[in-house]
Design a protein around this motif. Structure first.
Motif, PDB file in Angstrom:
ATOM      1  N   SER A  21      -3.737  97.622  33.389  1.00 20.40           N
ATOM      2  CA  SER A  21      -4.950  96.852  33.684  1.00 20.40           C
ATOM      3  C   SER A  21      -5.856  97.578  34.676  1.00 20.40           C
ATOM      4  O   SER A  21      -7.068  97.660  34.465  1.00 20.40           O
ATOM      5  N   SER A  22      -5.292  98.101  35.723  1.00 22.03           N
ATOM      6  CA  SER A  22      -6.091  98.807  36.742  1.00 22.03           C
ATOM      7  C   SER A  22      -6.741 100.050  36.153  1.00 22.03           C
ATOM      8  O   SER A  22      -7.934 100.303  36.352  1.00 22.03           O
ATOM      9  N   GLY A  24      -7.190 100.624  32.949  1.00 23.88           N
ATOM     10  CA  GLY A  24      -8.057 100.191  31.851  1.00 23.88           C
ATOM     11  C   GLY A  24      -9.435  99.777  32.328  1.00 23.88           C
ATOM     12  O   GLY A  24     -10.448 100.127  31.715  1.00 23.88           O
ATOM     13  N   ARG A  25      -9.454  99.029  33.424  1.00 27.15           N
ATOM     14  CA  ARG A  25     -10.726  98.567  33.973  1.00 27.15           C
ATOM     15  C   ARG A  25     -11.608  99.754  34.388  1.00 27.15           C
ATOM     16  O   ARG A  25     -12.789  99.821  34.064  1.00 27.15           O
ATOM     17  N   ARG A  26     -11.006 100.698  35.089  1.00 28.97           N
ATOM     18  CA  ARG A  26     -11.754 101.879  35.538  1.00 28.97           C
ATOM     19  C   ARG A  26     -12.193 102.748  34.360  1.00 28.97           C
ATOM     20  O   ARG A  26     -13.307 103.275  34.333  1.00 28.97           O
ATOM     21  N   ALA A  28     -12.760 101.805  31.290  1.00 33.01           N
ATOM     22  CA  ALA A  28     -13.837 101.128  30.558  1.00 33.01           C
ATOM     23  C   ALA A  28     -15.183 101.372  31.249  1.00 33.01           C
ATOM     24  O   ALA A  28     -16.186 101.653  30.591  1.00 33.01           O
ATOM     25  N   THR A  29     -15.182 101.269  32.569  1.00 31.39           N
ATOM     26  CA  THR A  29     -16.410 101.517  33.333  1.00 31.39           C
ATOM     27  C   THR A  29     -16.918 102.926  33.070  1.00 31.39           C
ATOM     28  O   THR A  29     -18.112 103.133  32.817  1.00 31.39           O
ATOM     29  N   ASP A  34     -16.269  97.744  27.042  1.00 29.14           N
ATOM     30  CA  ASP A  34     -15.808  96.498  27.662  1.00 29.14           C
ATOM     31  C   ASP A  34     -14.304  96.595  27.904  1.00 29.14           C
ATOM     32  O   ASP A  34     -13.580  97.151  27.073  1.00 29.14           O
ATOM     33  N   PHE A  35     -13.847  96.008  28.999  1.00 23.49           N
ATOM     34  CA  PHE A  35     -12.413  95.957  29.270  1.00 23.49           C
ATOM     35  C   PHE A  35     -11.880  94.589  28.876  1.00 23.49           C
ATOM     36  O   PHE A  35     -12.470  93.557  29.222  1.00 23.49           O
ATOM     37  N   ASP A  37      -8.124  92.370  28.754  1.00 19.91           N
ATOM     38  CA  ASP A  37      -6.698  92.296  29.064  1.00 19.91           C
ATOM     39  C   ASP A  37      -6.053  91.323  28.071  1.00 19.91           C
ATOM     40  O   ASP A  37      -6.407  90.150  28.043  1.00 19.91           O
ATOM     41  N   THR A  40      -4.524  88.077  29.448  1.00 24.36           N
ATOM     42  CA  THR A  40      -5.525  87.080  29.836  1.00 24.36           C
ATOM     43  C   THR A  40      -6.052  86.335  28.606  1.00 24.36           C
ATOM     44  O   THR A  40      -6.257  85.117  28.639  1.00 24.36           O
TER      45      THR A  40
END
Ligand code: S3P
Length: 172
Positions: A21-22, A24-26, A28-29, A34-35, A37, A40
């Protein structure tokens, strides 16, 4: 490679604590994707948390929901999708991911996983028993299957940014 030009979505697989997740978020940016999860999304679809789903409906029901939610998410282009650690173990999900995305296994050592998983407690599979031996067993069961991902990157005990850079390097 010219990662920004890639149209295929990216799917991150790996054990709990690998940093899906960590990272993946970075990632995607960096790519302008888009990120998402998957855990979620499963919680949203069920209207319940993962521990609640496990407790009230059992792991099999969770896996069923996981398979369906990921199949739906794979229809979206240009996303970075972080999957729960068990998702890629399902043969149908694995085939879909391999067919429709670039899959990336974030590989980490037992020491790193133990350290990272000690902090959070919303994971039913880690709720009982010794953390280290549970993760050790899951590594033995899952690493041969995770190895079927298209790419493998290694997460050392360092910043997630390093893994992001590694992924950007290996992408076509
Ligand atoms: C699981 C991992 C979890 C979550 C569920 C089961 C697993 O996701 O899907 O608790 O089987 O490894 P994370 O890998 O994001 O913690």
């Amino acid at each position: 490679g010219d990662a920004a030009a890639a149209l295929r979505s990216l799917v991150l697989v790996g054990l709990m604590g690998a940093g899906k997740s960590s990272v993946g978020r970075r990632l995607a940016t960096r790519l302008g994707f888009d990120f998402i999860d998957a855990d979620t999304e499963i919680e949203k679809a069920a209207g319940a948390t993962i521990p609640e789903i496990f407790a009230e409906h059992g792991e099999a029901a969770f896996r069923d929901g996981e398979r369906k939610v990921i199949a739906r998410l794979l229809d979206q282009p240009r996303i970075v999708l972080a999957t729960g650690g068990g998702a890629f173990m399902n043969g149908e999900t694995r085939a879909r991911i391999r067919e429709r995305s670039h899959s990336i296994w974030i590989k980490a050592s037992l020491d790193v996983l133990v350290k990272r998983c000690a902090r959070r407690s919303n994971r039913p599979l880690l709720a009982n028993g010794d953390l280290r031996s549970t993760l050790d067993r899951l590594m033995r069961e899952r690493y041969p299957v995770y190895a079927e991902a298209e790419f493998t990157v290694t997460s050392l005990d360092g910043p997630h940014e390093a893994v992001v850079e590694e992924i950007l390097q290996v992408l076509p």
